[in-house]
Write a protein that holds these residues in place. Structure first.
Motif, PDB file in Angstrom:
ATOM      1  N   SER A  14       0.846  -1.196   0.000  1.00  0.00           N
ATOM      2  CA  SER A  14       0.000   0.000   0.000  1.00  0.00           C
ATOM      3  C   SER A  14       0.875   1.239   0.000  1.00  0.00           C
ATOM      4  O   SER A  14       2.072   1.183   0.282  1.00  0.00           O
ATOM      5  N   ALA A  32      -4.025   3.679   0.492  1.00  0.00           N
ATOM      6  CA  ALA A  32      -4.610   2.965  -0.639  1.00  0.00           C
ATOM      7  C   ALA A  32      -3.759   1.734  -0.942  1.00  0.00           C
ATOM      8  O   ALA A  32      -2.529   1.793  -0.931  1.00  0.00           O
ATOM      9  N   GLU A  50       0.363   3.758 -11.147  1.00  0.00           N
ATOM     10  CA  GLU A  50      -0.595   3.546 -10.064  1.00  0.00           C
ATOM     11  C   GLU A  50      -0.020   4.033  -8.738  1.00  0.00           C
ATOM     12  O   GLU A  50      -0.731   4.671  -7.935  1.00  0.00           O
ATOM     13  N   LYS A  54      -2.033   6.986  -6.793  1.00  0.00           N
ATOM     14  CA  LYS A  54      -2.595   6.699  -5.471  1.00  0.00           C
ATOM     15  C   LYS A  54      -1.885   7.493  -4.380  1.00  0.00           C
ATOM     16  O   LYS A  54      -2.512   7.914  -3.396  1.00  0.00           O
ATOM     17  N   SER A  57      -3.397  10.957  -4.612  1.00  0.00           N
ATOM     18  CA  SER A  57      -4.734  10.956  -4.026  1.00  0.00           C
ATOM     19  C   SER A  57      -4.672  10.927  -2.500  1.00  0.00           C
ATOM     20  O   SER A  57      -5.408  11.654  -1.817  1.00  0.00           O
ATOM     21  N   CYS A  58      -3.772  10.096  -1.965  1.00  0.00           N
ATOM     22  CA  CYS A  58      -3.644   9.991  -0.501  1.00  0.00           C
ATOM     23  C   CYS A  58      -3.138  11.292   0.108  1.00  0.00           C
ATOM     24  O   CYS A  58      -3.626  11.718   1.168  1.00  0.00           O
TER      25      CYS A  58
END
Length: 488
Positions: A14, A32, A50, A54, A57-58
């Motif tokens: 993650s 994520a 990815e 991610k 986004s986090c």
């Protein structure tokens, strides 16, 4: 005055963003999961795009709409040895990232050993010839991926580990790697300021594709305003295991920590002296500030928490990792069931990339509880192997500080103390990997004068586990593990 630190913790399973105060208190977190790609047995890959998307986004979620004004600096910690290849002009990944667990370069490593190159590599880098490290992954991409090969030919290729990749995207093109991550590539001498031409030639990696080596803490780069609404300095870059060592406050010679995450990693602070191992341990850079390095001796086991994940996802024996503690406590012993978790080969001190996992001692009396308990016991058994190697190298442990997701399991922590026959200390806040990156960034941003001061201010309380096992029981456990290990 902004006094918070935004930490990007790009792990194996993650990615997370965490906001810390200058006192080490966690203010917010966003996480994520990352997709794991297994195209062939022994191969492990990630999608670098990815990871970036991610992570972005986090970080936006963790900071929130108004929070960026409170962020003094960014710190990044990451899964080490994982290699990304991208186009330095477009920033587009050229292939899937090859993850640190990947074993596809085992034959290449064996050929280099057969040709007698390992002594030179170990003398310069403190590392051994194993698929674990980054340099052979870079070579594989150059040999087997047409896009990477073409980019190398026209000079547009960029190689980097995950912190290097994230900095490139955050800054719009700054290509750097910190000394702790660079020391894991097989290309950086422990006593050298930059990547070594002789090693680059040995592994067939073009020096022009590699990043510039920088400190782990200091004013390193600047993230663009487009991500969080304002530019923010990047002041900490550090590999995850070195970061956990810093987060545990192991900043004096001889202090030792073990992190139980996807794998298990033990580091002992060796100060300013370059570590040399006679027992298959690794020398590595712990941290670097203003060009001055602190080193560590390291032992790595490739499978720890990932064994519990395997029991859950592949075998369906448990519904969650938390179940293992209750299952272990529900029985008096494992019924002689022993697991050697060599699902990705054996790491230190054995270094057998072709080893495979073993479950021994099965009978009709063996059930879920016995297998779950044996999986937890495997953590102590592997750590005991490392303890013996550290002691043989003159770095015997007097206390072990533990952290990582698995360390929250009280039964496992006590079992470690029992099998190692020494006191085990676990901080109340076990996510010390992220905390270490926060400490580095806080020092780099001037919020604390140095790492010891940051540790004093930011590290919390700890619980202790004292050994409490009959010596004959301990010896019998270790003997069963030794027999199972010989079968792996």
């Amino acid at each position: 005055m902004a006094e918070c630190i935004l930490v990007l913790d790009a792990g194996t399973t993650s990615t997370r963003a965490m906001v810390f105060g200058r006192d080490g208190k966690l203010a917010s977190v966003a996480q994520a999961e990352l997709t794991q790609h297994y195209p062939r047995p022994g191969w492990v890959e990630h999608d670098a795009e990815e990871i970036w998307q991610k992570t972005l986004s986090c970080m936006r979620e963790a900071v929130g709409e108004e929070g960026a004004e409170d962020i003094a600096a960014i710190g990044i910690t990451n899964q080490r040895e994982t290699v990304v290849a991208w186009d330095r002009g477009t920033g587009v990944p050229l292939a899937r990232a090859i993850v640190w667990q990947d074993r596809r370069t085992a034959d290449f490593c064996a050929a280099l050993k057969e040709a007698g190159h390992e002594p030179l590599v170990q003398e310069k880098t403190g590392l051994l010839l194993d698929p674990y490290f980054s340099g052979t992954k870079m070579r594989w991409l150059l040999d087997n991926d047409a896009g990477v090969k073409a980019a190398a030919a026209d000079g547009s290729l960029a190689f980097g580990t995950i912190e290097s990749w994230l900095v490139f995207r955050l800054t719009g093109g700054v290509h750097i790697s910190d000394a702790s991550n660079a020391s894991r590539t097989l290309l950086l001498p422990l006593e050298g300021a930059d990547f070594d031409e002789e090693l680059c030639e040995l592994f067939g990696v073009p020096r022009a594709a590699l990043p510039r080596v920088v400190d782990t803490h200091g004013p390193l780069a600047e993230a663009g305003a487009e991500w969080l609404g304002r530019t923010i300095p990047i002041c900490g870059l550090v590999g995850d295991q070195q970061s956990a060592t810093i987060g545990q406050g192991c900043l004096s010679f001889g202090e030792t920590k073990a992190t139980y995450g996807t794998g298990a990693f033990v580091l002992t602070n060796k100060g300013a002296k370059v570590p040399r191992s006679e027992h298959r341990l690794l020398g590595t850079v712990l941290c670097q500030g203003k060009g001055k390095r602190t080193y560590a001796l390291e032992g790595a086991c490739f499978v720890a928490g990932s064994l519990i994940q395997y029991l859950r996802d592949q075998l369906g024996l448990i519904g969650s990792a938390a179940e293992t503690e209750d299952l272990a406590r529900s029985i008096e012993d494992s019924g002689e069931v022993v697991i050697v978790p060599a699902l990705a080969g054996l790491g230190a001190p054995h270094w057998k990339p072709d080893a495979r996992g073993v479950i021994s001692g099965l009978s009709f009396a063996s059930g879920r509880a016995q297998i779950a308990r044996a999986a937890l016991e495997a953590m102590a058994h592997q750590t005991h192997d490392l303890a013996q190697a550290f002691a043989a190298d003159g770095a015997a442990w007097t206390r072990l500080k533990i952290d990582g997701g698995m360390s929250a399991n009280d039964w496992m922590a006590q079992d470690l103390a029992n099998i190692l026959d020494l006191e085990v200390e676990r901080p109340d806040f076990v996510e010390t990997t992220a905390l270490g990156a926060a400490m580095c960034a806080a020092v780099g941003a001037g919020l604390h004068p140095d790492l010891p001061a940051a540790a004093d201010a930011m590290r919390g309380n700890a619980a202790c586990f004292a050994p409490d096992m009959d010596e004959e029981v301990r010896k019998a456990r270790l003997a069963r593990y030794a027999r199972a290990l010989s079968a792996a």
